[in-house]
Scaffold this motif. Structure first.
Motif, PDB file in Angstrom:
ATOM      1  N   ASN A 108     -18.192  -9.390  10.696  1.00 54.74           N
ATOM      2  CA  ASN A 108     -17.395 -10.063  11.723  1.00 54.74           C
ATOM      3  C   ASN A 108     -15.903  -9.816  11.558  1.00 54.74           C
ATOM      4  OD1 ASN A 108     -19.070 -11.877  13.614  1.00 54.74           O
ATOM      5  ND2 ASN A 108     -19.984 -12.294  11.621  1.00 54.74           N
ATOM      6  N   VAL A 109     -15.426  -9.795  10.323  1.00 52.47           N
ATOM      7  CA  VAL A 109     -13.987  -9.601  10.139  1.00 52.47           C
ATOM      8  C   VAL A 109     -13.581  -8.182  10.529  1.00 52.47           C
ATOM      9  CG1 VAL A 109     -14.062  -8.893   7.717  1.00 52.47           C
ATOM     10  CG2 VAL A 109     -12.069 -10.078   8.574  1.00 52.47           C
ATOM     11  N   TYR A 110     -14.426  -7.197  10.258  1.00 54.52           N
ATOM     12  CA  TYR A 110     -14.080  -5.841  10.666  1.00 54.52           C
ATOM     13  C   TYR A 110     -14.243  -5.657  12.167  1.00 54.52           C
ATOM     14  CZ  TYR A 110     -13.024  -3.585   6.245  1.00 54.52           C
ATOM     15  OH  TYR A 110     -12.401  -3.209   5.081  1.00 54.52           O
ATOM     16  N   LEU A 111     -15.226  -6.339  12.753  1.00 59.49           N
ATOM     17  CA  LEU A 111     -15.326  -6.294  14.205  1.00 59.49           C
ATOM     18  C   LEU A 111     -14.088  -6.898  14.851  1.00 59.49           C
ATOM     19  CD1 LEU A 111     -19.081  -7.197  14.839  1.00 59.49           C
ATOM     20  CD2 LEU A 111     -17.944  -5.049  15.402  1.00 59.49           C
ATOM     21  N   GLY A 112     -13.606  -7.991  14.271  1.00 64.50           N
ATOM     22  CA  GLY A 112     -12.399  -8.601  14.806  1.00 64.50           C
ATOM     23  C   GLY A 112     -11.180  -7.710  14.648  1.00 64.50           C
ATOM     24  N   ARG A 113     -11.023  -7.126  13.482  1.00 65.71           N
ATOM     25  CA  ARG A 113      -9.850  -6.272  13.257  1.00 65.71           C
ATOM     26  C   ARG A 113      -9.885  -5.038  14.149  1.00 65.71           C
ATOM     27  NH1 ARG A 113     -10.018  -6.444   6.594  1.00 65.71           N
ATOM     28  NH2 ARG A 113      -9.316  -8.609   6.352  1.00 65.71           N
ATOM     29  N   ILE A 114     -11.054  -4.405  14.244  1.00 66.01           N
ATOM     30  CA  ILE A 114     -11.145  -3.188  15.054  1.00 66.01           C
ATOM     31  C   ILE A 114     -10.958  -3.506  16.527  1.00 66.01           C
ATOM     32  CG2 ILE A 114     -12.687  -1.310  15.710  1.00 66.01           C
ATOM     33  CD1 ILE A 114     -13.939  -1.562  12.908  1.00 66.01           C
ATOM     34  N   SER A 115     -11.575  -4.614  16.970  1.00 64.35           N
ATOM     35  CA  SER A 115     -11.409  -4.993  18.377  1.00 64.35           C
ATOM     36  C   SER A 115      -9.959  -5.287  18.700  1.00 64.35           C
ATOM     37  CB  SER A 115     -12.287  -6.216  18.686  1.00 64.35           C
ATOM     38  OG  SER A 115     -13.659  -5.931  18.475  1.00 64.35           O
ATOM     39  N   LEU A 116      -9.262  -5.917  17.760  1.00 62.12           N
ATOM     40  CA  LEU A 116      -7.843  -6.207  17.986  1.00 62.12           C
ATOM     41  C   LEU A 116      -7.031  -4.919  18.055  1.00 62.12           C
ATOM     42  CD1 LEU A 116      -5.858  -8.558  18.299  1.00 62.12           C
ATOM     43  CD2 LEU A 116      -5.538  -8.514  15.824  1.00 62.12           C
ATOM     44  N   LEU A 117      -7.352  -3.947  17.220  1.00 62.76           N
ATOM     45  CA  LEU A 117      -6.633  -2.671  17.251  1.00 62.76           C
ATOM     46  C   LEU A 117      -6.927  -1.893  18.527  1.00 62.76           C
ATOM     47  CD1 LEU A 117      -7.080  -1.521  13.542  1.00 62.76           C
ATOM     48  CD2 LEU A 117      -5.003  -2.405  14.611  1.00 62.76           C
ATOM     49  N   LEU A 118      -8.132  -2.088  19.076  1.00 59.31           N
ATOM     50  CA  LEU A 118      -8.491  -1.397  20.312  1.00 59.31           C
ATOM     51  C   LEU A 118      -8.029  -2.147  21.554  1.00 59.31           C
ATOM     52  CD1 LEU A 118     -12.098  -0.183  19.434  1.00 59.31           C
ATOM     53  CD2 LEU A 118     -10.005   1.191  19.536  1.00 59.31           C
ATOM     54  N   GLY A 119      -7.357  -3.269  21.361  1.00 60.72           N
ATOM     55  CA  GLY A 119      -6.860  -4.027  22.498  1.00 60.72           C
ATOM     56  C   GLY A 119      -7.857  -4.991  23.088  1.00 60.72           C
ATOM     57  N   LYS A 120      -9.003  -5.166  22.461  1.00 62.96           N
ATOM     58  CA  LYS A 120     -10.022  -6.119  22.942  1.00 62.96           C
ATOM     59  C   LYS A 120      -9.781  -7.459  22.255  1.00 62.96           C
ATOM     60  CE  LYS A 120     -13.378  -2.386  23.496  1.00 62.96           C
ATOM     61  NZ  LYS A 120     -14.726  -1.884  23.139  1.00 62.96           N
ATOM     62  N   VAL A 121      -8.780  -8.149  22.720  1.00 64.21           N
ATOM     63  CA  VAL A 121      -8.353  -9.372  22.042  1.00 64.21           C
ATOM     64  C   VAL A 121      -9.415 -10.465  22.180  1.00 64.21           C
ATOM     65  CG1 VAL A 121      -6.524 -11.091  21.888  1.00 64.21           C
ATOM     66  CG2 VAL A 121      -5.973  -8.734  22.506  1.00 64.21           C
ATOM     67  N   ASP A 122     -10.023 -10.578  23.358  1.00 67.16           N
ATOM     68  CA  ASP A 122     -11.046 -11.609  23.546  1.00 67.16           C
ATOM     69  C   ASP A 122     -12.207 -11.413  22.589  1.00 67.16           C
ATOM     70  OD1 ASP A 122      -9.512 -12.654  25.546  1.00 67.16           O
ATOM     71  OD2 ASP A 122     -10.559 -11.603  27.160  1.00 67.16           O
ATOM     72  N   ALA A 123     -12.665 -10.172  22.464  1.00 64.18           N
ATOM     73  CA  ALA A 123     -13.762  -9.902  21.533  1.00 64.18           C
ATOM     74  C   ALA A 123     -13.331 -10.152  20.090  1.00 64.18           C
ATOM     75  CB  ALA A 123     -14.252  -8.466  21.706  1.00 64.18           C
ATOM     76  N   ALA A 124     -12.089  -9.803  19.765  1.00 60.84           N
ATOM     77  CA  ALA A 124     -11.596 -10.035  18.401  1.00 60.84           C
ATOM     78  C   ALA A 124     -11.576 -11.520  18.072  1.00 60.84           C
ATOM     79  CB  ALA A 124     -10.204  -9.430  18.240  1.00 60.84           C
ATOM     80  N   VAL A 125     -11.139 -12.320  19.026  1.00 59.07           N
ATOM     81  CA  VAL A 125     -11.105 -13.771  18.796  1.00 59.07           C
ATOM     82  C   VAL A 125     -12.515 -14.313  18.577  1.00 59.07           C
ATOM     83  CG1 VAL A 125     -10.584 -15.977  19.887  1.00 59.07           C
ATOM     84  CG2 VAL A 125      -8.933 -14.106  20.021  1.00 59.07           C
ATOM     85  N   GLN A 126     -13.472 -13.841  19.358  1.00 59.70           N
ATOM     86  CA  GLN A 126     -14.848 -14.301  19.195  1.00 59.70           C
ATOM     87  C   GLN A 126     -15.400 -13.942  17.820  1.00 59.70           C
ATOM     88  OE1 GLN A 126     -16.561 -16.261  21.218  1.00 59.70           O
ATOM     89  NE2 GLN A 126     -14.819 -16.341  22.629  1.00 59.70           N
ATOM     90  N   HIS A 127     -15.096 -12.756  17.358  1.00 54.43           N
ATOM     91  CA  HIS A 127     -15.599 -12.356  16.038  1.00 54.43           C
ATOM     92  C   HIS A 127     -14.913 -13.143  14.933  1.00 54.43           C
ATOM     93  CE1 HIS A 127     -18.089  -9.206  17.607  1.00 54.43           C
ATOM     94  NE2 HIS A 127     -17.077  -8.554  18.146  1.00 54.43           N
ATOM     95  N   PHE A 128     -13.621 -13.381  15.056  1.00 49.75           N
ATOM     96  CA  PHE A 128     -12.943 -14.181  14.043  1.00 49.75           C
ATOM     97  C   PHE A 128     -13.426 -15.628  14.053  1.00 49.75           C
ATOM     98  CE2 PHE A 128      -9.445 -10.887  14.161  1.00 49.75           C
ATOM     99  CZ  PHE A 128      -9.613 -10.501  12.842  1.00 49.75           C
TER     100      PHE A 128
END
Length: 1335
Positions: free
Chosen positions: A535-555
């Motif tokens: 989950n933490v890597y999904l959040g970090r990668i999603s945030l780097l790719l500009g998918k902030v909503d998905a990053a927040v959900q994973h965090f």
């Protein structure tokens, strides 16, 4: 052109997927040399000449007959060409190769599924379906092909050597022959051809390319005719292109872009824009003719020629021995991975060309024989890289032939290990071997072995090749998924490893895909650490790719990571808050599980007809309140369910809502915990409610807001330390009638995040089955409320209620009832759970001071305080109305009867004077706690008087067990009409001497020198009990202390103490043994002050704290059913000179103390002193008797008793008519048996030589028990001695049973009859010789 289906070629039984992969990597190479004008004509279509022909180079139904080494031809169904410019036929540099692979991976990343589709396609089922439908169009196959392409044109392999050369000129070239010559110049040839690694003698085919936009093709035809004299016409071809104008667009489908790298495609010009269908058909015919008529026949001829050469030089025993003899020694070969430098005309190179040509023509048997022949030469020459390449192709051929799987695996493993041994430059070839080896396992459905090979290749490569390692690890994960059954844990773990490699190589989209598919395995499995990693890597990668909503959900999924260390938790929280700050909508409400809210511990506290005075009262279970209110509140209208059969017929409706009153708070209690080890801040936590006013329709249900006039919401802000759990009370107050529903709770986290938690729906079961019973949710779990109109609510308080109190202490408590509303209250009732602890007083008790209200009046009559003993419900007077905004006072009496913490519950019932709501009444529930401290321990012992049968001695022992306090002993009282209680009076002995009365007085043993009993001290008091059956005016009170004490007596016959005594009698249960005897109750009254004062000052102090100690059911009769005593003269004078025998009349008084009729036998015995051997029975020598003067000087009978040893008993005989007397005594009856004793000489005598036997007549069928009482002649005290046990006259008439010694030898069990025997009590009397003057 399509050909009909043909028979399968040798080895065609292998899987088509593996064959397609090999066709893309191991197929004939055609070198292209094109003139600039020819390339310019192709560039009009955004294509090169090679790109123009490449889509047509794969022939799936070529159906060409082929004959290689054998005489039997076979048909070739699939064939492919690989076209390369001459400049491209060279080994690709490692940097360029990695860049090309990176371009392929980046191109695949652009096609990755985004957003929610990525989550859907990441499920295990979706991935498994995609693996089942795997094709060569997948990006991994493209990567594999590109990776093999980067390894092409190596000096140790021959299948990348060109088999033909296309020389292409334009029809616009002025001198095409010169152009052909210039193109064939050595400078234009690849370096491998110049160095001699490749055979330059290859097939040449000449092509004239005509651009139809430049005019008709006449010039092109003329050029072909001119070639007839110089070139072979069969080796020349004409291709016409660009039949469509440039501005008309392309009428054909784009079939070139899919086979070209994206960097070669121009965005400004459409690919194939100048081509028409006839152009495409002509290009396709050219490629087919080139393959069928030129390349394949050339390769057949080459194979046959080389096979003959090899057979002549290497095959056969003679040639093998010759090769072994003439093979150079090992020392002549350089110790290099490539071994010796082999040119194209060497025997080894010719054998390799033969084997590779045979492989490309799908004659795998011929290829296997040559690979085996060549492997021994390379192994002997230590040409490790060439040896590895040969073993690699040998394993592939064996797999395609589906022969000797073990040998195929061994060959591939040998190739892999040998490539690894050659060093870093050859590791990439080992990776290619692993890819092909994995495909071999896949064709056999050995997915676990394929995964192992890929994992091995992904972990045994250079550290710089992280991207390639990620690709291989991901493919190994998919192999585990395709196993039967699927190995899901290995699948997820290898995806995580692949995701790490992708992330390290900055391939974020591929890493996102790998981690997303891994999350489908670990979600909900309880594998906390790896789940947090995903989950933490999904959040970090999603945030780097500009998918902030998905990053927040994973965090959000890792916020409750209690198993992580504190620094890790702090880092996770920091990244989560950073992601939230990057959201486009700053006020978005998130469902974060931080802090954690337990849904099972959510409960409501509200007030309908039940109100609570404190939080402690609200925490008491409802069942306890319902039991206490059974007789207080009106019964429900519904008929009670008596049996389980009636339960199914009950018409009671199951409700999923509660009733609350407008203007009163509804409290929702939550258990909020911090699962982390770090502190967090919670701001403005409040309820989320929905309210529907009574006058609105259901469609107007809206969510409440703080500014909503229908609800008033409260909020709480607090800080939670690591691991801390708190209970939070959130309130909402509806101020009008309607329907209220508590939906959830919201709060702010760390001042950045707006969080929300919705409570699970509680209510009726929504099952579709009609017979399924509905779930009745407990009222404290219901979150729906029907808000009714306002109803009065009382407030109550108890003044002067101490938090601590000594045992036995009596306190007056003032009950204050307040009515803050405007409505009036009527029909007020009060009930308590501890009637022995709390008593309802009278209104007049408030007019008197405490403790004066408990004292007797001067005339000895108690003060008039009336108490109701029958019911625990107190009804206030009927005329009692509590007006609005008024206060009402009422006295209560408190008595601490036992030690420990006492929590007593009290319920106040009241009704409104006006019916304004559906609630007809309300109750106010209260809970108070008082700590009772041990103070005094009082015990009572009662024994029969040895002299008088109607009197008893009572001993009261008082021990102060309080560690520090002292108590004033004030009075002792008895309660009971059959017994008179008094102090033990002083004994007085009177004698007339010289007209003076001699008196000896002694203080009463009931009077203590001091009233004060210090801490940890004890004292004993003696009292007299006398039967008073006739007057029935028993009882009594004795003031303790000196006679000068003027403390008024406390009233115990009525008032609070009388009520508490009745409750104590209920608490101190009367046993079955006590029921046989008469009992008496003793009450000890004590006083206490906070400050220690002297005894003198105590007499004037009036603010004592009064305490009463009750000892109930004290058995008066003791343990013996029968008591007796000898009565007669104590001293008499007789003239033995005139009459030798003195007859003394005595009486034996008997009384039956039991509840049964007693059969009594009295037996007199002659004297028999065993201590004097010479004495006769009934006789004993007497000492001189005491004179009358000596008796007068002693003053008391006790003095005479003290000299019994000196005044020995003289001889006497019983002069009764019979020695045994039998009689029966009714229960409680008394009698006197006349006896007579004869004395023969003056002296002091002890008439104890008799025995009493009794039997209680049968009252049931139980066997009798024998209780025998033995005399104790030497002991004299105020208490009757405890009897011993021996067999009696009636022992043989009843069976003996075990005896309980707890009450003096009598059994505690009920029995039908009781027999016993006892010796006579000592009775001393003196006989003196009558003086002469009296004669």
């Amino acid at each position: 052109m399509e050909s009909p289906p043909a028979p399968a070629a040798p080895g065609n039984g292998a899987a088509s997927l593996l064959s397609q992969i090999l066709l893309q990597s191991v197929s004939p190479v055609v070198m292209v040399l094109a003139s600039p004008r020819a390339e310019a004509a192709c560039r009009k279509n955004n294509l090169g000449f090679v790109d123009l022909l490449r889509p047509f180079c794969f022939l799936d139904r070529v159906n060409v007959p082929v004959r290689t080494a054998s005489e039997t031809p076979y048909r070739l169904q699939e064939f492919r060409l690989r076209l390369f410019y001459a400049s491209e036929i060279r080994a690709t540099p490692i940097e360029l190769a990695e860049q090309q692979l990176l371009d392929v991976v980046n191109e695949a990343a652009l096609d990755e599924i985004q957003g929610d589709d990525l989550r859907a396609q990441s499920s295990i089922e979706s991935v498994h379906r995609a693996m089942q439908s795997e094709s060569t169009l997948s990006w991994f196959q493209k990567y594999s092909t590109a990776f093999a392409r980067t390894l092409a044109f190596s000096e140790h392999e021959a299948f990348d050597h060109p088999v033909a050369c296309l020389l292409v000129v334009s029809s616009n070239d002025e001198n095409p022959l010169d152009v052909f010559a210039s193109l064939s110049d050595v400078t234009n040839l690849p370096s491998l051809l110049k160095d001699g690694a490749m055979d330059p003698r290859i097939l040449r085919h000449y092509v004239v390319l005509h651009d139809n936009q430049d005019g008709p093709s006449d010039r092109a035809n003329e050029m072909l005719q001119n070639f007839a004299g110089t070139l072979d016409v069969n080796d020349c071809s004409l291709i016409r292109i660009n039949s469509s104008p440039l501005d008309n667009g392309s009428p054909v489908e784009d079939i070139w872009s899919s086979s070209m790298p994206r960097y070669k495609i121009s965005d400004n010009l459409k690919t194939g824009c100048c081509l028409q269908i006839n152009d495409v058909d002509e290009i396709q015919r050219f490629v087919i003719d080139l393959c069928q008529k030129h390349i394949i026949p050339y390769m057949e001829q080459k194979v046959r020629y080389l096979n003959q050469q090899v057979a002549a030089t290497r095959r056969g025993l003679k040639n093998q021995l010759k090769n072994l003899w003439w093979r150079k020694k090992d020392s002549e070969y350089p110790d290099t991975p490539s071994g010796n430098v082999y040119t194209y005309n060497s025997v080894e190179s010719q054998i390799r060309v033969l084997a590779d040509y045979s492989f490309m023509l799908q004659d795998y048997d011929l290829a296997v024989s040559n690979y085996r022949l060549l492997s021994s030469d390379y192994k002997a020459d230590r040409a490790l890289k060439r040896y590895a390449g040969v073993m690699e192709m040998l394993g592939i051929c064996l797999c395609l032939l589906d022969q000797s799987r073990k040998e195929a695996d061994n060959s591939l493993e040998t190739a892999y290990i040998t490539y690894q041994t050659c060093g870093p430059p050859s590791i990439r070839y080992a990776t290619r071997t692993a890819l092909w080896w994995a495909e071999v396992h896949k064709t056999r459905a050995q997915y676990s072995e394929a995964a192992s090979v890929l994992f091995r290749a992904g972990t045994e490569m250079d550290k710089d090749a992280t991207l390639r390692a990620g690709v291989l690890l991901e493919q190994s994960a998919y192999c585990f998924l395709r196993c039967v059954p699927p190995m899901l844990r290995k699948y997820g773990f290898h995806l995580v490893l692949a995701g790490i490699r992708y992330h390290m190589s900055s391939q974020r989209k591929h890493a996102l895909r790998a981690y997303s598919r891994a999350s489908a395995v670990y979600d909900g499995q309880g594998w906390n650490f790896i789940g947090d990693h995903v989950n933490v890597y999904l959040g970090r990668i999603s945030l780097l790719l500009g998918k902030v909503d998905a990053a927040v959900q994973h965090f959000m999924n890792i916020m409750a990571c209690s198993h992580q260390s504190a620094p890790t938790q702090a880092q996770f929280l920091k990244e989560f808050l950073n992601a939230v700050q990057n959201l486009e909508t700053k006020d978005e409400v998130l469902r974060v599980r931080l802090p954690a809210i337990s849904s099972d511990d959510v409960y409501v506290r509200f007030e309908d007809h039940r109100t609570y005075a404190s939080a402690m009262a609200a925490s008491v279970p409802e069942a306890e309140w319902a039991l206490l209110e059974e007789e207080l509140v009106p019964p429900s209208s519904g008929a009670p369910i008596t049996t389980w059969l009636d339960a199914g017929k009950s018409n009671k409706k199951i409700q999923d809502f509660n009733v609350c009153v407008s203007g009163e708070d509804v409290c929702v209690f939550l258990k909020v915990s911090n699962p982390l080890q770090i502190s967090i801040e919670v701001f403005l936590m409040e309820l989320i409610c929905e309210f529907q006013p009574k006058k609105r329709g259901p469609e107007e249900m809206t969510s409440s807001k703080p500014e909503n006039s229908s609800l008033i919401l409260s909020n709480e802000s607090f800080s939670l330390k690591g691991g801390e759990e708190v209970e939070v009370c959130l309130k909402t107050k509806p101020i009008e009638e309607g329907l209220l529903q508590v939906v959830g709770v919201k709060w702010g986290l760390c001042g950045i995040v707006q969080c929300r938690y919705d409570f699970p729906v509680q209510g009726k079961s929504k099952s579709s089955k009609p017979r399924k019973s509905k779930i009745d949710v407990p009222f404290h779990k219901r979150l729906k409320f029907n808000v009714v109109a306002h109803m009065p609510r009382l407030e109550i308080s108890m003044h002067e209620l101490p938090p601590k109190i000594n045992r036995g202490e009596v306190r007056r408590v003032v009950l204050e009832i307040q009515n803050p509303s405007q409505a009036s209250i009527k029909n007020i009732k009060l009930k308590t759970s501890h009637p022995a602890f709390l008593m309802f007083g009278e209104q007049g008790d408030l007019d008197l001071e405490f403790p004066n209200c408990l004292e007797m009046r001067n005339d000895g009559q108690p003060k008039d305080i009336q108490c109701e003993h029958g019911s625990s419900i107190f009804h206030f007077p009927e005329k009692t109305f509590l007006e609005g905004v008024s206060t009402f006072l009422w006295p209560l009496w408190l008595h601490a009867s036992h030690d420990g913490k006492v929590s007593f519950k009290t319920v106040l019932y009241f009704e409104p004077c006006e019916d304004t709501t559906s609630l007809k009444y309300r109750t106010l529930r209260m809970v108070h706690s008082v700590q009772v401290i041990p103070s005094l321990q009082v015990s009572v012992g009662i024994s029969s008087c040895p002299v008088k049968l109607d009197q008893y001695l009572l001993r009261m022992d008082v021990a102060n067990v309080h560690p520090s306090d002292s108590f004033w002993l004030r009075q002792a009282s008895s309660i009971g009409d059959d017994w008179c209680f008094s102090a033990v009076q002083p004994q007085v002995l009177e004698q007339a001497d010289n007209d003076e009365t001699l008196k000896a007085a002694f203080l009463s043993s009931s009077v203590s020198p001091s009233q004060l009993l210090p801490a940890t001290q004890s004292s004993s008091f003696f009292f007299q009990l006398r039967r008073d059956v006739e007057t029935k005016h028993g009882g009594g009170t004795v003031r303790l202390g000196p006679p000068s004490s003027e403390e008024p007596l406390i009233n115990i016959s009525s008032g609070p103490l009388s009520y508490f005594h009745q409750q104590e009698k209920i608490v101190q249960i009367k046993t079955s043994q006590d029921a046989r005897y008469q009992t008496v109750d003793i009450v000890l009254i004590t006083g206490q002050q906070d400050d220690m004062i002297t005894e003198k000052a105590a007499g004037s102090q009036r603010d004592f704290r009064i305490a009463s100690h009750h000892v109930c059911h004290c058995r008066v009769e003791g343990s013996q059913p029968l008591v007796w005593a000898m009565e007669g003269p104590r001293c008499l004078a007789h003239d033995f000179a005139t009459q030798g025998l003195c007859e003394v009349p005595v009486f034996l008084a008997l009384r039956n103390c039991s509840q049964l009729t007693a059969s009594v036998k009295v037996e007199t015995c002659d004297w028999n002193d065993t201590g004097d051997g010479g004495a006769k029975a009934g006789w004993r020598s007497a000492s001189p008797p005491p004179t009358l003067e000596a008796l007068a000087s002693s003053g008391t009978e006790s003095s005479a008793r003290s000299d019994r040893k000196l005044a020995s008993s003289g001889p006497y005989v019983w002069c009764c008519s019979k020695s045994v007397t039998s009689l029966e005594l009714a229960p409680g009856a008394s009698t006197r048996v006349p006896l007579c004793v004869g004395v023969l000489a003056p002296g002091m005598y002890d008439l104890s030589n008799y025995r009493i036997s009794w039997r209680l007549l049968e009252a049931g069928k139980q066997q009798a028990e024998t209780v025998v009482v033995a005399p104790e002649k030497a002991k004299r005290s105020n208490f009757v001695a405890a009897p011993a046990i021996r067999a009696g006259d009636y022992a043989e008439e009843a069976a003996l049973s075990p005896v309980d010694r707890s009450d003096g030898g009598a059994s505690n069990t009920d029995r039908a009859a009781q027999v016993g025997e006892g010796a006579g009590h000592s009775f001393l009397f003196t006989v003196i010789q009558m003086p002469m003057e009296l004669l």
